[in-house]
Scaffold this motif. Structure first.
Motif, PDB file in Angstrom:
ATOM      1  N   ARG A  94       4.726  40.555  58.452  1.00  0.00           N
ATOM      2  CA  ARG A  94       3.778  39.661  59.120  1.00  0.00           C
ATOM      3  C   ARG A  94       2.449  39.616  58.363  1.00  0.00           C
ATOM      4  NH1 ARG A  94       2.880  39.542  65.394  1.00  0.00           N
ATOM      5  NH2 ARG A  94       1.760  37.714  64.597  1.00  0.00           N
ATOM      6  N   TYR A 150      13.200  45.180  65.488  1.00  0.00           N
ATOM      7  CA  TYR A 150      13.604  44.125  64.569  1.00  0.00           C
ATOM      8  C   TYR A 150      15.022  44.360  64.042  1.00  0.00           C
ATOM      9  CZ  TYR A 150      14.493  41.609  60.355  1.00  0.00           C
ATOM     10  OH  TYR A 150      15.123  40.849  59.407  1.00  0.00           O
ATOM     11  N   GLU A 157      22.260  39.991  66.608  1.00  0.00           N
ATOM     12  CA  GLU A 157      22.345  38.544  66.441  1.00  0.00           C
ATOM     13  C   GLU A 157      23.315  38.167  65.339  1.00  0.00           C
ATOM     14  OE1 GLU A 157      18.342  37.120  66.026  1.00  0.00           O
ATOM     15  OE2 GLU A 157      18.051  37.047  68.198  1.00  0.00           O
ATOM     16  N   GLN A 162      23.684  36.947  71.887  1.00  0.00           N
ATOM     17  CA  GLN A 162      22.398  36.394  72.308  1.00  0.00           C
ATOM     18  C   GLN A 162      21.666  37.432  73.147  1.00  0.00           C
ATOM     19  OE1 GLN A 162      23.812  32.690  74.197  1.00  0.00           O
ATOM     20  NE2 GLN A 162      22.683  31.606  72.590  1.00  0.00           N
ATOM     21  N   TYR A 290      10.609  38.338  57.726  1.00  0.00           N
ATOM     22  CA  TYR A 290       9.708  37.370  58.367  1.00  0.00           C
ATOM     23  C   TYR A 290      10.461  36.111  58.794  1.00  0.00           C
ATOM     24  CZ  TYR A 290       5.596  34.585  59.366  1.00  0.00           C
ATOM     25  OH  TYR A 290       4.667  33.822  59.995  1.00  0.00           O
ATOM     26  N   GLU A 291      11.277  35.587  57.913  1.00  0.00           N
ATOM     27  CA  GLU A 291      11.985  34.336  58.220  1.00  0.00           C
ATOM     28  C   GLU A 291      12.949  34.531  59.392  1.00  0.00           C
ATOM     29  OE1 GLU A 291      11.452  31.292  57.155  1.00  0.00           O
ATOM     30  OE2 GLU A 291       9.778  32.080  55.987  1.00  0.00           O
ATOM     31  N   SER A 292      13.640  35.672  59.429  1.00  0.00           N
ATOM     32  CA  SER A 292      14.637  35.871  60.475  1.00  0.00           C
ATOM     33  C   SER A 292      14.016  36.147  61.827  1.00  0.00           C
ATOM     34  CB  SER A 292      15.571  37.028  60.094  1.00  0.00           C
ATOM     35  OG  SER A 292      14.864  38.250  60.006  1.00  0.00           O
ATOM     36  N   SER A 293      12.764  36.596  61.847  1.00  0.00           N
ATOM     37  CA  SER A 293      12.126  36.942  63.140  1.00  0.00           C
ATOM     38  C   SER A 293      11.210  35.841  63.677  1.00  0.00           C
ATOM     39  CB  SER A 293      11.319  38.236  62.969  1.00  0.00           C
ATOM     40  OG  SER A 293      10.230  38.055  62.070  1.00  0.00           O
ATOM     41  N   ARG A 294      11.033  34.766  62.956  1.00  0.00           N
ATOM     42  CA  ARG A 294      10.072  33.735  63.366  1.00  0.00           C
ATOM     43  C   ARG A 294      10.444  33.068  64.697  1.00  0.00           C
ATOM     44  NH1 ARG A 294       8.337  29.716  58.691  1.00  0.00           N
ATOM     45  NH2 ARG A 294       6.817  29.150  60.292  1.00  0.00           N
ATOM     46  N   THR A 295      11.730  32.984  64.979  1.00  0.00           N
ATOM     47  CA  THR A 295      12.150  32.307  66.216  1.00  0.00           C
ATOM     48  C   THR A 295      12.058  33.215  67.436  1.00  0.00           C
ATOM     49  OG1 THR A 295      14.463  32.928  65.812  1.00  0.00           O
ATOM     50  CG2 THR A 295      13.716  30.805  64.944  1.00  0.00           C
ATOM     51  N   TRP A 296      11.732  34.474  67.256  1.00  0.00           N
ATOM     52  CA  TRP A 296      11.677  35.398  68.377  1.00  0.00           C
ATOM     53  C   TRP A 296      10.378  35.189  69.141  1.00  0.00           C
ATOM     54  CZ3 TRP A 296      13.407  40.568  65.662  1.00  0.00           C
ATOM     55  CH2 TRP A 296      14.696  40.391  65.138  1.00  0.00           C
TER      56      TRP A 296
END
Length: 296
Positions: A94, A150, A157, A162, A290-296
């Motif tokens: 982040r 994380y 996932e 889900q 970062y990319e994989s956690s952005r939708t969380w």
């Protein structure tokens, strides 16, 4: 005549400005913390030592600033209030992407160069694999934890599961989903699973093996169902605004510290046993996190 006078005065003024000592500044070390008193005492000796060693570069002192969650630390670094951070990979990702932080070094924290995330359950549980957690609950430790939030969330996932947050342990798990809640401490995490308040828990292997965090009496009734690959234990980062000469000097200073030369200071700095250069794959790892956690 006027132009001739200016042509003589300007070089003199520039010479005077260049001869002035660098403006003094306080070197600030930051971290996300839920135990500010303890963490302050762990970090303070290191930043004060670094400040003393870097005084020739205009550093007049060292300070520690602690934040409750990673978003606050990101904002502080953006505002130029934090120069140096010691953190795990999730918060580091982040800071790199949202505050322009620069990875400086890898850190061997608590004697570990890297560590693994583990997911575990009760020994007598019908849960034997990740897919068995559908319709069950899992306790993560903290929303800013790499190994206990994380990483296990990413693993779940990747299995096509889900996840849904829970407000309290009194809520029922939702059919077909993995319901999760934060335990806040390692001890709570193990206790909740041991008492069947949560079907599974997530910790790193260092906490799992630490008898003060997972007492042997509890661990004997628990069973690991998944162990991740190894990831960097911790990273040192500096702000985008830290002077390059100061960042380079800090890097050299930390690399020069070994258990033989700086045992007490390193031990107080979160039981550090050394530092090593950033590896070529580390930036890609931070990007992926970062990319994989952005939708969380």
């Amino acid at each position: 005549m006027k132009n001739k006078m200016l042509s003589r005065i300007i070089p003199l003024l520039l010479g005077l400005l260049l001869s002035l000592p660098a403006q003094s500044r306080v070197l600030v070390l930051g971290q996300v913390s839920e135990r500010p008193d303890k963490d302050y005492e762990q970090l303070r000796p290191m930043v004060e030592h670094a400040a003393a060693q870097l005084s020739s570069l205009g550093v007049s002192g060292g300070d520690v600033r602690l934040y409750l969650e990673s978003g606050e630390l990101v904002a502080a670094m953006r505002r130029g209030e934090v120069d140096w951070v010691t953190e795990t990979a999730y918060t580091a990702a982040r800071l790199v992407h949202e505050a322009g932080a620069r990875p400086l070094l890898r850190k061997w924290k608590r004697g570990q160069r890297d560590y693994q995330g583990i997911i575990y359950t009760r020994a007598d549980s019908p849960v034997h694999g990740l897919n068995d957690l559908a319709g069950q609950t899992i306790a993560f430790e903290d929303a800013d934890s790499f190994s206990s939030y994380y990483l296990p969330r990413m693993l779940l996932e990747q299995q096509g599961l889900q996840l849904r947050p829970m407000e309290s342990l009194q809520q029922s798990a939702e059919p077909g989903l993995v319901s999760y809640i934060f335990s806040r401490t390692e001890e709570n995490n193990a206790l909740w699973v041991h008492k069947s308040l949560s079907a599974a828990g997530a910790l790193n292997n260092n906490d799992w093996d630490n008898p003060t965090r997972v007492p042997p009496g509890l661990r004997s009734d628990l069973r690991i169902i998944y162990r991740s690959a190894s990831y960097p234990r911790a990273l040192e980062l500096v702000s985008a605004g830290l002077e390059p000469a100061l960042a380079t000097a800090l890097r050299h200073l930390l690399l020069s510290m070994t258990p033989e030369t700086s045992a007490e200071l390193l031990a107080r700095y979160e039981q550090t046993t050394g530092f090593e250069p950033i590896l070529p794959d580390d930036m890609q790892l931070l990007n992926d996190i970062y990319e994989s956690s952005r939708t969380w």
